[in-house]
Motif scaffolding. Structure first.
Motif, PDB file in Angstrom:
ATOM      1  N   SER A  77       0.843  -1.206   0.000  1.00 33.96           N
ATOM      2  CA  SER A  77       0.000   0.000   0.000  1.00 33.96           C
ATOM      3  C   SER A  77       0.876   1.252   0.000  1.00 33.96           C
ATOM      4  CB  SER A  77      -0.933  -0.007   1.213  1.00 33.96           C
ATOM      5  OG  SER A  77      -0.164  -0.040   2.407  1.00 33.96           O
ATOM      6  N   ALA A  78       2.178   1.068   0.078  1.00 37.23           N
ATOM      7  CA  ALA A  78       3.104   2.208   0.080  1.00 37.23           C
ATOM      8  C   ALA A  78       3.139   2.837  -1.315  1.00 37.23           C
ATOM      9  CB  ALA A  78       4.497   1.767   0.496  1.00 37.23           C
ATOM     10  N   SER A  79       2.992   4.158  -1.382  1.00 34.90           N
ATOM     11  CA  SER A  79       3.015   4.820  -2.695  1.00 34.90           C
ATOM     12  C   SER A  79       4.444   5.024  -3.212  1.00 34.90           C
ATOM     13  CB  SER A  79       2.283   6.161  -2.630  1.00 34.90           C
ATOM     14  OG  SER A  79       2.886   6.999  -1.676  1.00 34.90           O
ATOM     15  N   THR A  80       5.413   5.039  -2.307  1.00 32.17           N
ATOM     16  CA  THR A  80       6.822   5.151  -2.709  1.00 32.17           C
ATOM     17  C   THR A  80       7.641   4.100  -1.965  1.00 32.17           C
ATOM     18  OG1 THR A  80       7.178   6.876  -1.062  1.00 32.17           O
ATOM     19  CG2 THR A  80       6.702   7.614  -3.295  1.00 32.17           C
ATOM     20  N   PRO A  81       7.452   2.851  -2.341  1.00 38.28           N
ATOM     21  CA  PRO A  81       8.158   1.777  -1.626  1.00 38.28           C
ATOM     22  C   PRO A  81       9.653   1.758  -1.945  1.00 38.28           C
ATOM     23  CG  PRO A  81       7.049   0.880  -3.535  1.00 38.28           C
ATOM     24  CD  PRO A  81       6.637   2.332  -3.438  1.00 38.28           C
ATOM     25  N   THR A  82      10.402   1.155  -1.066  1.00 37.80           N
ATOM     26  CA  THR A  82      11.817   0.902  -1.304  1.00 37.80           C
ATOM     27  C   THR A  82      11.932  -0.416  -2.054  1.00 37.80           C
ATOM     28  OG1 THR A  82      12.443   2.055   0.707  1.00 37.80           O
ATOM     29  CG2 THR A  82      14.034   0.482  -0.178  1.00 37.80           C
ATOM     30  N   ILE A  83      12.752  -0.447  -3.066  1.00 37.15           N
ATOM     31  CA  ILE A  83      12.995  -1.677  -3.830  1.00 37.15           C
ATOM     32  C   ILE A  83      14.445  -2.077  -3.583  1.00 37.15           C
ATOM     33  CG2 ILE A  83      13.068  -2.735  -6.133  1.00 37.15           C
ATOM     34  CD1 ILE A  83      10.243  -1.922  -5.287  1.00 37.15           C
ATOM     35  N   THR A  84      14.665  -3.324  -3.263  1.00 31.02           N
ATOM     36  CA  THR A  84      16.014  -3.841  -3.053  1.00 31.02           C
ATOM     37  C   THR A  84      16.513  -4.456  -4.350  1.00 31.02           C
ATOM     38  OG1 THR A  84      15.518  -4.323  -0.740  1.00 31.02           O
ATOM     39  CG2 THR A  84      17.415  -5.448  -1.698  1.00 31.02           C
ATOM     40  N   VAL A  85      17.697  -4.034  -4.779  1.00 33.09           N
ATOM     41  CA  VAL A  85      18.341  -4.597  -5.962  1.00 33.09           C
ATOM     42  C   VAL A  85      19.492  -5.452  -5.454  1.00 33.09           C
ATOM     43  CG1 VAL A  85      19.527  -4.107  -8.131  1.00 33.09           C
ATOM     44  CG2 VAL A  85      17.763  -2.528  -7.285  1.00 33.09           C
ATOM     45  N   SER A  86      19.443  -6.737  -5.774  1.00 33.86           N
ATOM     46  CA  SER A  86      20.512  -7.614  -5.298  1.00 33.86           C
ATOM     47  C   SER A  86      21.245  -8.243  -6.478  1.00 33.86           C
ATOM     48  CB  SER A  86      19.945  -8.688  -4.366  1.00 33.86           C
ATOM     49  OG  SER A  86      18.983  -9.463  -5.054  1.00 33.86           O
ATOM     50  N   SER A  87      22.277  -8.951  -6.184  1.00 29.72           N
ATOM     51  CA  SER A  87      23.127  -9.617  -7.183  1.00 29.72           C
ATOM     52  C   SER A  87      23.917  -8.629  -8.011  1.00 29.72           C
ATOM     53  CB  SER A  87      22.298 -10.523  -8.105  1.00 29.72           C
ATOM     54  OG  SER A  87      21.532 -11.439  -7.367  1.00 29.72           O
ATOM     55  N   LEU A  88      24.332  -7.501  -7.410  1.00 30.07           N
ATOM     56  CA  LEU A  88      25.161  -6.544  -8.130  1.00 30.07           C
ATOM     57  C   LEU A  88      26.649  -6.860  -8.003  1.00 30.07           C
ATOM     58  CD1 LEU A  88      23.348  -3.171  -7.334  1.00 30.07           C
ATOM     59  CD2 LEU A  88      23.348  -4.445  -9.481  1.00 30.07           C
ATOM     60  N   ASN A  89      27.001  -7.783  -7.122  1.00 32.16           N
ATOM     61  CA  ASN A  89      28.411  -8.159  -6.980  1.00 32.16           C
ATOM     62  C   ASN A  89      28.941  -8.649  -8.319  1.00 32.16           C
ATOM     63  OD1 ASN A  89      28.448  -7.546  -4.308  1.00 32.16           O
ATOM     64  ND2 ASN A  89      28.339  -9.655  -3.579  1.00 32.16           N
ATOM     65  N   GLY A  90      30.114  -8.161  -8.685  1.00 31.92           N
ATOM     66  CA  GLY A  90      30.746  -8.579  -9.931  1.00 31.92           C
ATOM     67  C   GLY A  90      30.300  -7.777 -11.138  1.00 31.92           C
ATOM     68  N   LYS A  91      29.346  -6.853 -10.968  1.00 35.19           N
ATOM     69  CA  LYS A  91      28.918  -6.012 -12.089  1.00 35.19           C
ATOM     70  C   LYS A  91      29.887  -4.832 -12.186  1.00 35.19           C
ATOM     71  CE  LYS A  91      25.131  -8.344 -12.860  1.00 35.19           C
ATOM     72  NZ  LYS A  91      24.957  -9.174 -14.011  1.00 35.19           N
ATOM     73  N   ALA A  92      30.422  -4.605 -13.358  1.00 34.97           N
ATOM     74  CA  ALA A  92      31.368  -3.503 -13.562  1.00 34.97           C
ATOM     75  C   ALA A  92      30.602  -2.187 -13.574  1.00 34.97           C
ATOM     76  CB  ALA A  92      32.124  -3.691 -14.872  1.00 34.97           C
ATOM     77  N   MET A  93      30.926  -1.331 -12.632  1.00 35.30           N
ATOM     78  CA  MET A  93      30.287  -0.016 -12.555  1.00 35.30           C
ATOM     79  C   MET A  93      31.341   1.022 -12.240  1.00 35.30           C
ATOM     80  SD  MET A  93      26.785  -0.595 -10.513  1.00 35.30           S
ATOM     81  CE  MET A  93      25.692  -1.936 -10.849  1.00 35.30           C
ATOM     82  N   LEU A  94      31.064   2.239 -12.673  1.00 29.29           N
ATOM     83  CA  LEU A  94      31.951   3.358 -12.416  1.00 29.29           C
ATOM     84  C   LEU A  94      31.238   4.369 -11.541  1.00 29.29           C
ATOM     85  CD1 LEU A  94      33.273   3.912 -16.043  1.00 29.29           C
ATOM     86  CD2 LEU A  94      34.439   2.729 -14.185  1.00 29.29           C
ATOM     87  N   ALA A  95      32.009   5.179 -10.828  1.00 27.27           N
ATOM     88  CA  ALA A  95      31.422   6.267 -10.064  1.00 27.27           C
ATOM     89  C   ALA A  95      30.612   7.130 -11.015  1.00 27.27           C
ATOM     90  CB  ALA A  95      32.514   7.088  -9.388  1.00 27.27           C
ATOM     91  N   GLY A  96      29.415   7.457 -10.632  1.00 25.24           N
ATOM     92  CA  GLY A  96      28.537   8.258 -11.479  1.00 25.24           C
ATOM     93  C   GLY A  96      27.547   7.436 -12.286  1.00 25.24           C
ATOM     94  N   ASP A  97      27.755   6.118 -12.410  1.00 23.07           N
ATOM     95  CA  ASP A  97      26.769   5.283 -13.085  1.00 23.07           C
ATOM     96  C   ASP A  97      25.483   5.296 -12.268  1.00 23.07           C
ATOM     97  OD1 ASP A  97      28.551   4.621 -15.058  1.00 23.07           O
ATOM     98  OD2 ASP A  97      28.842   2.549 -14.435  1.00 23.07           O
ATOM     99  N   VAL A  98      24.354   5.167 -12.935  1.00 27.48           N
ATOM    100  CA  VAL A  98      23.055   5.224 -12.279  1.00 27.48           C
ATOM    101  C   VAL A  98      22.307   3.924 -12.541  1.00 27.48           C
ATOM    102  CG1 VAL A  98      20.834   6.438 -12.190  1.00 27.48           C
ATOM    103  CG2 VAL A  98      22.951   7.730 -12.557  1.00 27.48           C
ATOM    104  N   VAL A  99      21.797   3.305 -11.482  1.00 28.82           N
ATOM    105  CA  VAL A  99      20.930   2.135 -11.598  1.00 28.82           C
ATOM    106  C   VAL A  99      19.501   2.661 -11.547  1.00 28.82           C
ATOM    107  CG1 VAL A  99      20.189  -0.033 -10.544  1.00 28.82           C
ATOM    108  CG2 VAL A  99      22.617   0.606 -10.496  1.00 28.82           C
ATOM    109  N   GLN A 100      18.704   2.339 -12.573  1.00 26.79           N
ATOM    110  CA  GLN A 100      17.330   2.816 -12.633  1.00 26.79           C
ATOM    111  C   GLN A 100      16.356   1.661 -12.468  1.00 26.79           C
ATOM    112  OE1 GLN A 100      17.236   4.699 -16.529  1.00 26.79           O
ATOM    113  NE2 GLN A 100      17.665   6.695 -15.615  1.00 26.79           N
ATOM    114  N   ILE A 101      15.257   1.932 -11.763  1.00 28.77           N
ATOM    115  CA  ILE A 101      14.139   0.998 -11.666  1.00 28.77           C
ATOM    116  C   ILE A 101      13.111   1.484 -12.680  1.00 28.77           C
ATOM    117  CG2 ILE A 101      12.352   0.012 -10.180  1.00 28.77           C
ATOM    118  CD1 ILE A 101      15.238  -0.615  -9.262  1.00 28.77           C
ATOM    119  N   VAL A 102      12.769   0.640 -13.665  1.00 25.98           N
ATOM    120  CA  VAL A 102      11.843   1.042 -14.712  1.00 25.98           C
ATOM    121  C   VAL A 102      10.587   0.187 -14.670  1.00 25.98           C
ATOM    122  CG1 VAL A 102      13.645   1.925 -16.252  1.00 25.98           C
ATOM    123  CG2 VAL A 102      12.950  -0.439 -16.438  1.00 25.98           C
TER     124      VAL A 102
END
Length: 188
Positions: A151-176
């Motif tokens: 019932s939360a209008s702005t729920p928190t979403i947990t993103v897991s399994s990011l270990n080993g993903k190549a990312m740089l400072a400034g990269d943005v993970v988006q929930i679509v």
């Protein structure tokens, strides 16, 4: 030829694909560079405004040949600015640009004292295939703690399994929301 020492260079906003239209970050390898102020600078038809790689002032990345229609009274450039599309592709990384004027006889003018550093990033981000999204139990208000009904209008979403993903400072993970035109619902 006239010195371009006082001319400033700018990555125009339509070529600046970074997180803001003024961060000078782009994924465009042939961007458009704006030069200003040019009005009231003495030029002749046939003079060439060159955009140079500042690390090697003999490497021309783009140019514009001055036309008689560009000149006003006294052979002064009439427009305040000029946009020049680069004709030599920039490579991944940072390139610093300067500008100069070359006359019909091939004489080189003074290079602009201001420079523009552009960061080109053409490497696509890591795939997030295999990552999992979850509505935390504390925000799951459905019949069970794992039905992902809230019932939360702005729920928190947990993103897991990011270990080993190549990312740089400034990269943005988006929930679509793939059910509504890939609307971005949140980002980190």
């Amino acid at each position: 030829p006239t010195s371009l020492a006082g001319v400033a260079l700018d990555l125009i906003s339509s070529s600046d694909s970074g997180s803001s239209s003024t961060d000078n970050k782009t994924n465009i390898t042939l961007p458009t560079i704006g030069l200003s102020p040019l009005n009231a600078l003495l030029m002749r038809a046939g003079d060439v405004i060159q955009i140079l790689d500042a690390s090697n002032n003999t490497r021309v990345l783009g140019s514009y040949t001055v036309l008689s229609g560009d000149l006003g009274a006294g052979s002064l450039f009439s427009a305040a600015s000029k946009n020049i599309v680069l004709t030599t592709a920039l490579t991944e990384g940072t390139t610093t640009l300067t500008a100069r004027l070359v006359d019909l006889a091939g004489n080189l003018g003074v290079v602009s004292t201001s420079s523009l550093s552009i960061v080109v990033d053409i490497t696509p981000p890591s795939s997030l295939a295999g990552t999992t999204l979850d509505l935390p139990d504390a925000q799951d208000s459905g019949i069970s703690a794992i039905d992902n009904i809230t019932s939360a209008s702005t729920p928190t979403i947990t993103v897991s399994s990011l270990n080993g993903k190549a990312m740089l400072a400034g990269d943005v993970v988006q929930i679509v929301d793939t059910n509504h035109g890939n609307a971005v619902l949140g980002s980190y």
